[in-house]
Motif scaffolding. Structure first.
Motif, mmCIF file in Angstrom:
data_model
loop_
_atom_site.group_PDB
_atom_site.id
_atom_site.type_symbol
_atom_site.label_atom_id
_atom_site.label_comp_id
_atom_site.label_asym_id
_atom_site.label_seq_id
_atom_site.Cartn_x
_atom_site.Cartn_y
_atom_site.Cartn_z
ATOM 1 N N LEU A 135 0.741 -1.042 0.121
ATOM 2 C CA LEU A 135 -0.085 -0.037 0.082
ATOM 3 C C LEU A 135 1.043 1.212 -0.010
ATOM 4 C CD1 LEU A 135 -2.870 1.095 0.272
ATOM 5 C CD2 LEU A 135 -2.665 0.923 2.655
ATOM 6 N N GLY A 136 1.920 1.223 0.681
ATOM 7 C CA GLY A 136 2.888 2.332 0.667
ATOM 8 C C GLY A 136 3.453 2.814 -0.538
ATOM 9 N N GLY A 158 1.787 5.918 18.222
ATOM 10 C CA GLY A 158 2.318 4.724 17.440
ATOM 11 C C GLY A 158 0.907 3.994 16.856
ATOM 12 N N ILE A 159 1.192 3.185 16.002
ATOM 13 C CA ILE A 159 0.198 2.274 15.170
ATOM 14 C C ILE A 159 0.565 0.904 15.374
ATOM 15 C CG2 ILE A 159 -1.196 1.938 13.552
ATOM 16 C CD1 ILE A 159 -1.026 5.123 12.296
ATOM 17 N N ILE A 160 -0.015 0.100 15.894
ATOM 18 C CA ILE A 160 0.436 -1.396 16.094
ATOM 19 C C ILE A 160 -0.446 -2.052 15.070
ATOM 20 C CG2 ILE A 160 0.988 -3.185 17.690
ATOM 21 C CD1 ILE A 160 2.144 -0.588 18.829
ATOM 22 N N GLU A 161 0.419 -2.721 14.202
ATOM 23 C CA GLU A 161 -0.371 -3.457 13.132
ATOM 24 C C GLU A 161 -0.935 -4.784 13.777
ATOM 25 O OE1 GLU A 161 -1.645 -3.446 10.298
ATOM 26 O OE2 GLU A 161 -1.299 -1.321 10.073
ATOM 27 N N LYS A 162 -2.195 -5.145 13.755
ATOM 28 C CA LYS A 162 -2.698 -6.466 14.121
ATOM 29 C C LYS A 162 -2.336 -6.993 15.327
ATOM 30 C CE LYS A 162 -3.755 -7.262 9.301
ATOM 31 N NZ LYS A 162 -3.369 -7.850 8.032
ATOM 32 N N TYR A 214 8.965 10.596 3.121
ATOM 33 C CA TYR A 214 9.058 9.377 4.395
ATOM 34 C C TYR A 214 8.865 8.012 3.339
ATOM 35 C CZ TYR A 214 9.038 12.956 7.595
ATOM 36 O OH TYR A 214 9.360 14.174 8.453
ATOM 37 N N LEU A 215 7.580 8.063 2.709
ATOM 38 C CA LEU A 215 7.610 6.826 1.789
ATOM 39 C C LEU A 215 8.856 6.300 1.004
ATOM 40 C CD1 LEU A 215 3.893 7.639 0.473
ATOM 41 C CD2 LEU A 215 4.679 5.439 1.904
ATOM 42 N N LYS A 216 9.413 7.394 0.589
ATOM 43 C CA LYS A 216 10.664 7.199 -0.289
ATOM 44 C C LYS A 216 11.863 6.441 0.668
ATOM 45 C CE LYS A 216 13.808 9.808 -3.127
ATOM 46 N NZ LYS A 216 14.403 11.231 -3.178
ATOM 47 N N GLU A 234 6.711 -5.817 1.934
ATOM 48 C CA GLU A 234 5.998 -4.766 1.329
ATOM 49 C C GLU A 234 6.266 -3.544 1.736
ATOM 50 O OE1 GLU A 234 1.771 -5.789 1.628
ATOM 51 O OE2 GLU A 234 1.878 -6.879 -0.214
ATOM 52 N N ILE A 235 5.993 -2.445 1.191
ATOM 53 C CA ILE A 235 6.346 -1.032 1.889
ATOM 54 C C ILE A 235 5.007 -0.682 2.142
ATOM 55 C CG2 ILE A 235 6.858 1.580 1.307
ATOM 56 C CD1 ILE A 235 8.739 0.235 -1.019
ATOM 57 N N GLN A 236 5.004 -0.528 3.732
ATOM 58 C CA GLN A 236 3.844 -0.384 4.415
ATOM 59 C C GLN A 236 3.747 1.176 4.744
ATOM 60 O OE1 GLN A 236 1.877 -2.879 5.145
ATOM 61 N NE2 GLN A 236 3.123 -4.704 4.826
ATOM 62 N N LEU A 237 2.524 1.706 4.370
ATOM 63 C CA LEU A 237 2.074 2.962 4.686
ATOM 64 C C LEU A 237 2.144 3.010 6.039
ATOM 65 C CD1 LEU A 237 0.919 5.527 3.523
ATOM 66 C CD2 LEU A 237 -1.645 4.748 3.655
ATOM 67 N N THR A 238 1.693 2.303 6.832
ATOM 68 C CA THR A 238 1.767 2.412 8.449
ATOM 69 C C THR A 238 3.362 2.830 9.098
ATOM 70 O OG1 THR A 238 0.038 0.997 8.805
ATOM 71 C CG2 THR A 238 1.262 1.439 10.745
ATOM 72 N N ASP A 239 4.136 2.040 8.088
ATOM 73 C CA ASP A 239 5.752 2.312 8.463
ATOM 74 C C ASP A 239 6.123 3.690 8.209
ATOM 75 O OD1 ASP A 239 5.769 -0.193 9.330
ATOM 76 O OD2 ASP A 239 6.974 -1.144 7.779
ATOM 77 N N ALA A 240 5.496 4.234 7.211
ATOM 78 C CA ALA A 240 5.774 5.720 6.671
ATOM 79 C C ALA A 240 5.422 6.488 7.635
ATOM 80 C CB ALA A 240 5.353 5.877 5.291
#
Ligand code: UTP
Length: 299
Positions: free
Chosen positions: A117-118, A198-202, A227-229, A238-244
Motif C-alpha cells: 500500500l505504501g 504509534g500504530i500497532i499492526e494487528k 517518508y515513503l521514499k 511490502e512497503i507499508q503505509l503504516t511504517d511511513a
C-alpha cells in the motif's frame, strides 16, 4: 502566494486498487474486487461519490495492468451507448451513464509490481506534487449522512490540527483488534480526535494499546512522500503505509479521527454482503421487497 493557496485545501484523493484480492478468490481471478457490484454500481463508485460529497474532484487511481481496461472503460464517456439510449428515448439512462464518465477528473497510475500500500501511494507523487491529499482504499466503502461524509470529517480534522497527518477509523469491539492497525494514543484532543504515539499492526487482544482501529482512510500533507521514499520493506516484504506514518511521527504530530459513518470492508466476503444488504435496505426501490424476503428467511 499561489503555492500557499494551493496547499490550503484538500483537492486530491489517491485510491489504490492494484491489489490481488486473495481474500475474495476465485472471482478476483477474473474481476477486480473494486469493480464488483454493490447492487448496480461498483464498489469504487461509492468511494468516488464520497470524495465528491467531500469536495474532492481530482482522483488518482493506482491500478494494475489486468484491471486497467475495466476501470477505464467504466469511467470514460461511451458516446455510442449514449447515442443508442437517446435514439431509444431513454434519456434518464443516457444522463446516468454520461455522469459516470464526467463527474470527476481521473488520473491513472500503473503499479507494475505489487510492493504494498505504501508503494502504491508513493506512485501518485508526480501527480499530487505539493498538494495535501486523501488516501482511500479501493475496497472500503462507507454509508453516511449526505452532508457529513467521513472523508469530509477527516479533512476538517486535518485543518483543525494544522495540516498534520490524520488517520481515519473507528472504535471497534476489542475482540476484532487483531485484524487492524490499532492506535497507541498520547492524548485525547476532543471527543473524536486523538494524538498518536504509534500504530500497532494487528496486535493480539492482550497487547492492543486501544480499541481504535485504522479503517482505510487517511489525510496526508505532501511531505509523506519523503517518508515513503525512505521506508524500507516491512511485513510481507511490502512497503507499508503504516511504517511511513511511524517515520513521520518521529518528526511531527500524527492524529487519529474517529469518524461518524458505517464502514464496510468489501475486500472481505462477509463485509461485502453486509454492504449490499444495508445499502439495499436504504434504497426506496429495494427496501420493501428485501425486508419482506429477509423477514421470511429469519423466520
Ligand atoms: P488490501 O490488502 O486490502 O488488498 O489492500 P489486497 O492486497 O488486494 O487484499 P488481499 O489481502 O489479497 O485480499 C488495501 C487496498 O490497497 C490496494 C488494494 O487494491 C486495496 O484496495 N493495494 C494493496 C494496492 O493498490 N497495491 C498494493 O501493492 C497493495
Amino acid at each position: 502566494m499561489k503555492d500557499l493557496i494551493k496547499n490550503i485545501d484538500v483537492n486530491y484523493a489517491v485510491i489504490p486498487c492494484a491489489g490481488r484480492g486473495t481474500r475474495f478468490l476465485p472471482i478476483t481471478k477474473g474481476i477486480a474486487k473494486e469493480m464488483c457490484p454493490v447492487i448496480d454500481r461498483p464498489t469504487l463508485d461509492y468511494i468516488i461519490d464520497e470524495c465528491l460529497d467531500s469536495g474532492i474532484k481530482n482522483i488518482v487511481f493506482i491500478i494494475s495492468k489486468d484491471k486497467e481496461e475495466t476501470i477505464k472503460r467504466y469511467y470514460s464517456v461511451d458516446k455510442e451507448f449514449e447515442d443508442e439510449l437517446e435514439k431509444a428515448n431513454k434519456l434518464k439512462e443516457k444522463e446516468l451513464i454520461h455522469s459516470i464518465g464526467t463527474k470527476c477528473h481521473i488520473d491513472y497510475v500503473l503499479q507494475d509490481e505489487l510492493l504494498g500500500l505504501g508503494h502504491a501511494v508513493y506512485l501518485a507523487k508526480d501527480i499530487i506534487k505539493d498538494n495535501n491529499f486523501v488516501v482511500c482504499c479501493g475496497d472500503d466503502i462507507c454509508t453516511y449522512q449526505k452532508n457529513n461524509p467521513p472523508i469530509k470529517q477527516l479533512i476538517e480534522c486535518f485543518k483543525k490540527v494544522n495540516r498534520k497527518c490524520v488517520v481515519g477509523g473507528n472504535e471497534i469491539e476489542r475482540k476484532y483488534v487483531n485484524k487492524y492497525g490499532v492506535m497507541d494514543v498520547i492524548k485525547k484532543i476532543d471527543s473524536r480526535t486523538y494524538q498518536l504515539k504509534g500504530i500497532i499492526e494487528k496486535p493480539s487482544i492482550e497487547e492492543a494499546p486501544s480499541n481504535l482501529a485504522s479503517l482505510g482512510k487517511w489525510v496526508f500533507p505532501s511531505k509523506i512522500f519523503d517518508y515513503l521514499k525512505n521506508t524500507p520493506k516491512g511485513k510481507g516484504g511490502e512497503i507499508q503505509l503504516t511504517d511511513a506514518i511511524a517515520l513521520l511521527m518521529k518528526d511531527e504530530e500524527v492524529y487519529f479521527y474517529d469518524f461518524i459513518g458505517k464502514r464496510y470492508d468489501c475486500g472481505d466476503k462477509l463485509g461485502y454482503l453486509k454492504a449490499i444488504i444495508d445499502i439495499a435496505l436504504s434504497r426506496d426501490d429495494l427496501k420493501d421487497g428485501l425486508y419482506e424476503f429477509l423477514k421470511e428467511k429469519v423466520k
